[in-house]
Design an enzyme around this catalytic site. Structure first.
Site, PDB file in Angstrom:
ATOM      1  CD  GLN A  51      -2.926  -0.889   0.043  1.00  0.00           C
ATOM      2  OE1 GLN A  51      -3.079   0.000  -0.423  1.00  0.00           O
ATOM      3  NE2 GLN A  51      -3.504  -1.796  -0.556  1.00  0.00           N
ATOM      4  CB  CYS A  86     -21.237 -10.007   4.202  1.00  0.00           C
ATOM      5  SG  CYS A  86     -21.758 -10.681   5.812  1.00  0.00           S
TER       6      CYS A  86
END
Ligand code: PLP
Length: 391
Positions: free
Chosen positions: A178, A324
Site C-alpha cells: 500500500q 460481509c
C-alpha cells in the site's frame, strides 16, 4: 455511468498509458523471453527495462527486483526465504494488523510448528515499540511488519524497526504493497532486507508483483522450477504485466510530488467535511503517520454495509470494515486490534483516493453522504440500542 471510485486500496484502474505499453505483448510479440531466437529473446531486454523502472521507483539496484505473481506471493516468498536461510531459527515476529497475505501465512506457519509473535497496536493503530523490542530473541528468523496499513492507511516506523533489527542481525521484511507509489521510499537509505509491492495497487494490472531483496541477503526461491528471474522465481514470465508494472512505476515516479499533494488535499477536504456534517463520526487510526490517500471513518449508530449500499446506488465505490461487504464474515481484524468499539467498527467506511480522483467527485460524496447517514440513523437498530462487542 463512470463510478466515483474511492476504493483504490482494494485495486486501481489500469491507466491507458500502461495498457498501451502492454498491448503488443498480448498480441504479435508473444515469444518466450527464454528462447534463443530473436523473436522471443528480444522480450528479455524489455523485461530488464521494466525491472529498471520498478527498481528506480524505490531506489533499488536492478538485480534486487524479482517479479512475482502478486503481493501475496512476494510476502509468502520473503518469509519463507528467511526461514530457509536460518533453519535453526524458528521464530517469526509480525503484527496483528497485517494483511491476510502475511497474517494468515504466519498463522499457517504457526500450525506447522513455527513460533509466531503477533504484536499488538495501540488505539491509533501504531506499533507498540516496547512489545516489539521485547519480542525479539536469538531464535527470531524474520520480522515482517507492513509499511502502511491497507484499512487505516497508518504508516509504520519502518526505519526505526529496521535499525533495531540491523543491530540484532535479524532479517526484516516489509509489506509495502500500500505504500509504494504513495509515499517516498528509498531502499538505499532504509534498513529493510526485503520489500513487497503489487501492480494492481499502482495502476498496473492484477496478477503481477515484485519482491525487492537487498543485495547479499540470503535468498531461497519459493516457486521452484525453471531458471527464470536468475533462478529466484521459476515460471515463464508474465511479460505483458511485467511491462505494465514497469510503465506504472515510471508514471508514479514522474508524477509523484504533484500527485500526492493533490490526493492528500482532496482526502483532507472529504474528511473535514464529513466530520463537520456528521455528528458521532470519528477517524480511525493515526492521522499524522498516514498514507495521503486513505481515510477510515466510523459513523456511529449505522451499519457500514447499509452506507455502502446507498453509496453504491449513487455510483460511489468505497469499502467497509464490517461484516460481509469486505468479503469476510468477520468484523475488521485491524479495527478490532486497535480496540475500536464494536458499533464503530460496524459503521466504518474506508475511502481511498487515487491521483485520478477529482474535486467534483469529492463534492458529490460530500453532498450525498451526510443526508444518507442522517436517514439511516433514523432506521438503524444500532441507533436504538447499545451493542456490546463479543470477545
Ligand atoms: N498486502 C497488503 C497491505 C495489501 O493491501 C494487499 C492487497 O490488498 C496485499 C498484500 C496482497 O496483494 P495482492 O492482491 O497483489 O496479492
Amino acid at each position: 455511468m463512470k463510478p466515483i471510485y474511492l476504493d483504490n486500496n482494494a485495486t486501481t484502474a489500469v491507466v491507458p498509458e500502461v495498457r498501451e505499453e502492454m498491448l503488443p505483448y498480448l498480441g504479435e510479440l508473444y515469444g518466450n523471453p527464454s528462447s534463443m531466437h530473436t523473436f522471443g529473446g528480444q522480450l528479455f531486454r524489455k523485461i530488464e527495462e521494466a525491472r529498471a523502472k520498478v527498481a528506480a521507483l524505490i531506489g533499488a539496484e536492478v538485480e534486487e527486483i524479482i517479479f512475482t505473481s502478486c503481493g501475496t506471493e512476494s510476502d509468502n516468498t520473503a518469509i519463507m526465504s528467511a526461514l530457509e536461510s536460518f533453519p535453526e531459527r524458528r521464530h517469526i515476529v509480525t503484527t496483528r494488523v497485517e494483511h491476510p497475505a502475511v497474517l494468515n501465512f504466519c498463522k499457517h506457519l504457526s500450525r506447522k510448528g513455527f513460533r509466531v509473535t503477533f504484536l499488538p497496536v495501540d488505539s491509533s493503530g501504531r506499533l507498540d515499540r516496547d512489545a516489539f523490542v521485547k519480542s525479539l530473541d536469538d531464535g527470531t528468523a524474520v520480522v515482517s511488519i507492513m509499511y502502511a496499513n491497507n484499512e487505516t492507511g497508518v504508516v509504520f516506523p519502518v526505519r526505526e524497526i529496521g535499525e533495531i533489527l540491523r543491530e540484532r542481525k535479524i532479517l526484516f521484511h516489509t509489506d509495502a504493497v500500500q505504500a509504494v507509489g504513495k509515499i517516498p521510499i528509498d531502499v538505499k537509505d532504509l534498513p529493510v532486507d526485503m520489500l513487497s509491492l503489487s501492480g494492481h495497487k499502482l495502476h498496473a494490472p492484477k496478477g503481477i508483483g515484485a519482491l525487492y531483496v537487498r543485495r547479499r541477503t540470503r535468498f531461497y526461491p519459493y516457486i521452484i522450477g525453471g531458471h527464470q528471474e536468475r533462478g529466484r522465481r521459476a515460471g515463464t514470465e508474465n511479460v505483458a504485466s511485467i511491462i505494465g508494472l514497469g510503465k506504472a512505476c515510471e508514471l508514479a515516479q514522474e508524477n509523484f510530488a504533484r500527485e500526492t499533494d493533490q490526493v492528500s488535499r482532496l482526502r483532507d477536504r472529504l474528511e473535514t467535511a464529513l466530520l463537520a456534517e456528521c455528528p458521532d463520526a470519528t477517524v480511525n487510526g493515526d492521522t499524522v503517520h498516514r498514507l495521503p490517500n486513505t481515510t477510515n471513518i466510523s459513523f456511529e449508530y449505522v451499519e457500514g454495509e447499509a452506507i455502502l449500499l446507498r453509496l453504491d446506488e449513487q455510483g460511489i465505490c468505497a469499502s467497509s470494515g464490517s461484516a460481509c461487504s469486505s468479503g469476510s464474515l468477520e468484523p475488521s481484524h485491524v479495527l478490532r486490534s486497535m480496540g475500536t468499539p464494536f458499533t464503530a467498527i460496524h459503521g466504518s467506511i474506508r475511502f481511498s483516493l487515487s491521483r485520478y480522483t477529482t474535486d467534483a467527485e469529492i463534492d458529490r460524496v460530500i453532498e450525498v453522504l451526510p443526508p444518507t447517514i442522517r436517514e439511516l440513523r433514523t432506521i438503524s437498530p444500532f441507533a436504538r440500542k447499545k451493542v456490546i462487542c463479543p470477545k
